[in-house]
Write a protein that holds these residues in place. Sequence first.
Motif, short mmCIF file in Angstrom:
data_model
loop_
_atom_site.label_atom_id
_atom_site.label_comp_id
_atom_site.label_asym_id
_atom_site.label_seq_id
_atom_site.Cartn_x
_atom_site.Cartn_y
_atom_site.Cartn_z
N VAL B 244 1.11 -1.22 0.11
CA VAL B 244 0.07 -0.09 -0.01
C VAL B 244 0.85 1.41 0.01
O VAL B 244 1.97 1.40 0.84
CB VAL B 244 -0.82 0.04 1.27
N SER B 245 0.50 2.02 -0.84
CA SER B 245 1.53 3.46 -0.76
C SER B 245 0.40 4.90 -0.83
O SER B 245 -0.81 4.64 -1.47
CB SER B 245 2.21 3.45 -1.94
N PHE B 246 0.98 5.82 -0.37
CA PHE B 246 0.13 6.75 -0.24
C PHE B 246 0.87 8.27 -0.66
O PHE B 246 2.24 8.05 -0.63
CB PHE B 246 -0.35 7.31 1.36
N GLU B 247 0.38 9.26 -1.17
CA GLU B 247 0.91 10.35 -1.67
C GLU B 247 1.80 11.00 -0.64
O GLU B 247 1.01 11.42 0.42
CB GLU B 247 -0.04 11.11 -2.37
N ASP B 248 3.07 11.12 -0.32
CA ASP B 248 3.91 11.91 0.41
C ASP B 248 4.90 12.72 -0.25
O ASP B 248 5.91 13.33 0.52
CB ASP B 248 4.48 11.01 1.51
N LYS B 249 4.67 12.86 -1.56
CA LYS B 249 5.88 13.81 -2.39
C LYS B 249 5.10 14.98 -2.40
O LYS B 249 5.79 15.88 -3.06
CB LYS B 249 6.16 13.11 -3.54
N VAL B 250 4.16 15.47 -2.04
CA VAL B 250 3.86 16.71 -1.84
C VAL B 250 3.61 17.66 -0.68
O VAL B 250 3.74 16.85 0.32
CB VAL B 250 2.14 16.82 -2.56
N ALA B 251 3.37 18.71 -0.75
CA ALA B 251 3.36 19.64 0.68
C ALA B 251 2.16 19.06 1.37
O ALA B 251 1.13 18.71 1.02
CB ALA B 251 3.12 21.07 0.37
N PRO B 252 2.38 18.96 2.86
CA PRO B 252 1.24 18.44 3.68
C PRO B 252 0.08 19.36 3.61
O PRO B 252 -1.10 18.98 4.20
CB PRO B 252 1.80 18.47 5.03
N THR B 253 -0.01 20.51 3.26
CA THR B 253 -1.05 21.13 2.94
C THR B 253 -1.95 21.09 1.75
O THR B 253 -2.82 21.26 1.53
CB THR B 253 -0.62 22.78 2.78
N SER B 254 -1.22 20.33 0.78
CA SER B 254 -1.97 20.12 -0.56
C SER B 254 -3.09 19.06 -0.30
O SER B 254 -3.05 18.09 0.52
CB SER B 254 -1.07 19.39 -1.41
N PRO B 255 -4.26 19.17 -0.90
CA PRO B 255 -5.21 18.20 -0.72
C PRO B 255 -5.03 16.72 -1.21
O PRO B 255 -5.54 15.80 -1.04
CB PRO B 255 -6.27 18.69 -1.67
N GLN B 256 -3.81 16.65 -1.83
CA GLN B 256 -3.39 15.41 -2.57
C GLN B 256 -2.63 14.53 -1.49
O GLN B 256 -2.42 13.31 -1.60
CB GLN B 256 -2.68 15.45 -3.99
N TYR B 257 -2.04 15.23 -0.21
CA TYR B 257 -1.22 14.75 0.74
C TYR B 257 -1.79 13.66 1.24
O TYR B 257 -3.05 14.05 1.78
CB TYR B 257 -0.87 15.81 1.39
N GLY B 258 -1.36 12.46 1.20
CA GLY B 258 -2.03 11.17 2.05
C GLY B 258 -3.17 10.50 1.08
O GLY B 258 -3.75 9.50 1.52
N GLN B 259 -3.16 10.76 -0.18
CA GLN B 259 -4.05 10.22 -1.06
C GLN B 259 -3.65 8.89 -1.37
O GLN B 259 -2.34 8.71 -1.60
CB GLN B 259 -4.42 11.07 -2.18
#
Lengths: 332, 537
Positions: B244-259
């Motif tokens: 399982v992997s989650f998005e962690d390459k964007v800033a934590p403020t981005s709505p994509q963070y943790g997607q």
Amino acid sequence: MKFDFSNDHIDTGIATLSSHFLWASALVLTLAMMSFALDLAGAPYRAARLEARRSATTQTQATADGDVLVDTAVATDVAPEKRPWGGRGITLSWLGTLLLIVAVVTRTIAVGRPPLGNMYEFSMVGCMFAMVFFLAWSLKSDIRWLGVFITGPIVLFEMLAAVIYYTAASSLMPSLQSYWLSIHVTVATLSVALSTLAFSLTLAYFVQNWRDERGEAGRERLKWMDALPSAASLDRTTYGVLIVAFPMWTFTLIAGAIWAQEAWGHYWNWDPKEVWTLVIWVVYAAYLHARATAGWSGKKAAYIALAGFVAILINYGIVNVYFVGQHSYSGL
Amino acid sequence: MSSTITQPRLGPLGTARWFWRQLTSMRTALFLLLLLAVAAIPGSIIPQTGIDAGRVAMYKTNHPSLAPWLDRLGFFNVFVSPWFAAIYILLIISLIGCVIPRIRIHLRTLRAPVPRTPKNLSRLPAYVERSVDEPADVVLDRARQVLKRKRYRVREDAAVEGRARSIAAEAGRMRETGNLIFHSCLIWVVLAVAAGHLWGWRGDAIVPVGTPLVNGQYDTLNAGPLVDTSKFSPWLLRLNSLDVSFEDKVAPTSPQYGQPRHFTAYTTVQDGNGKPQRKVISVNHSLSIGGNSVYLLGNGYAPMITVRDAKGDVLYQQETPFLSQDNNYKSTGAVKVSSLPSSQQMGFFGFFLPTAAFSDTLGPVSTFPAPKDPALVLGMYVGNLFPGNEPQSVYTLDTSAMKQVQGTGAQSKQPLRLMLKPGQTVKLPGGRGSITFNSVQRWAGLSTRHDPGKLPALYGALLGLIGLIMSMTLRRRRVFVKVTADPQDPARSLVSVGGLAKGEDPRLEVAIDGLALAVAGDDSTHVQLRTQAGART
């Protein structure tokens, strides 16, 4: 270029470039819309001048030929005036569409997959399809009258995309990582683009019909609408566009079901987005039946077509964002 | 004037016929279609039991006065409610009643010959005349070729003395064929969906990594009324690992963070007595085995938890699945130590947090879905775990016959809160032993489906789409070509082409003009054109 739906490499620099092109397109299409509006505003004056020139020609001919009354064939030889603002509108539309295509292509390069993963991306692609339809049609027939009704909504959707739906370039969530994304969403976007076209035509139909219903007094109102086709012709054209959009929407429904089977284990889950896709399909089916039913064609059928587009707007603008379901990837 | 109108009385048969006519009329179909669209809308707004029972329960607590009424009217089960069923069943009956007579008529039409050329072509909605510098025979031959090339069915009657020679042609009968295919396929798809409900089943199971799933042994099984649950095909699946992997390459403020980005399950499967095989299941890529399909629909954490008594003997040791509550996988679950006398049983209930943090307002929260800093936060209960021996969820405790254990020392006024990191062991108050958080494991939510109706539904839908496209693009037209020799000059002839369409056909005139041009030959110079468009409209 090979698409990798599970692509993890995002180029944010190119993505920024893409959004600049979107803004540029919105700006140029705004100018196109204003040119088209000026062109329509000039229509009553053009008609009056044409009439004046026609009678002038007829008179000179009549004097030259003595007592022979010149027949109307001569009068039609008076060439209609050039419409510089209409021409500018078309040229600017080409430029704006080109900028939009560049925006879509650069976004595709930035994310390394078809740009159909969130509302920002499919707004952009939908606008591009609608403009391409319009311009392709404009090569075949003179539809300068339609320009303002197309560029207007398109600029609106572009701005909506750029300001409200804007989503940073990103990878796709697992359920979207499928080639069905290109098939299902592309056809859905094409169909929505055509329905938008039909919606513009329906609005024009209602105005034209309103003028017709008021008889002579109605024709004196909004004289620039004389530059548009008759209510009956607009009604027929709407039908012509929707009979293309409807099979496409049917395909969207079927492709969506196949994808749902692959991704969620069942082809139909009564997800809010599925429900609304069905509602849209049923409403447009009702429109097609209405046109074949005595006493329902014309205005009543047009109301159903309008309801269909309202359902599309709800499906797009409200269901995606506010309803809880499995189609929650507005990116907002 | 008399105000009463004597109407013929309808007998029971007549009334039935009248009702049938009403039901199968286009107007009723139109009304039912619009009604179906409106009736489906509440199902998309109000949470549905069949889709998300949890949200329905929440809705009921939030709307205590409205919910009972919605419940009574079936608004939490719109798509299986009697009123929704009534609409689509009426629609289907109306459809059948409309399609069957049309099929009968259409079969007759398909066998019927092309009608004769009428005497006066100029009365037809589209009509064109042309004079051609060629003899009548040549022109007639060309007309035949042109019509056949355009795939018209052609009828030519033997030449009669004193009458112009003519060809009658008809095209587009496939329009109605397509239309009927489309409507018949709709009925077929509904039948296929119904078959899927009757003979289909779905089994859902939460499978921790390392444990096997045997077909038939599911946490929940929804089977259609005609499914023989004793005859599941004997296959077995073992979950080796879950990636399982989650998005962690964007800033934590981005709505994509943790997607979520990737969910992949690596399994070993064995069908009956066959060889074990390694198979991968991921979202959008299901596994086919023994006539069933297995889907990866969810995932979560199953911390390995051990409870020992005061002597150090193991009372409980297993991977305990916790259900995630939000996008950052804050998960709830329960540990039930039932191997003790009923009054001394222990229950732990609380949260698993993959990336633990504490918020002043929300208490324990998770800030990222991947296990960057996992923690267990548990409350403890002592008493009877299973009062009345009723079935209960494994993810919650029934605390009705239990007492919550209070904290010790400074926290003695508050309920006990156990906080554990992986590898940690905490002593339980009152000499009840200890609890250990051994390690973080994952579980996969696997769903097995069997739906014998899905392929028939798919083929029906695709065939229906072909029918729809046929009925939208083809035009039913009749065309008549008459060729008369010029009485003054036998080398010249006069061609008249007339056409009529069934239903709306804005391009009829254009088509007839084009046809006349082709029949006259492209090189014809001295042409005379007379169009009588809309003579009958």
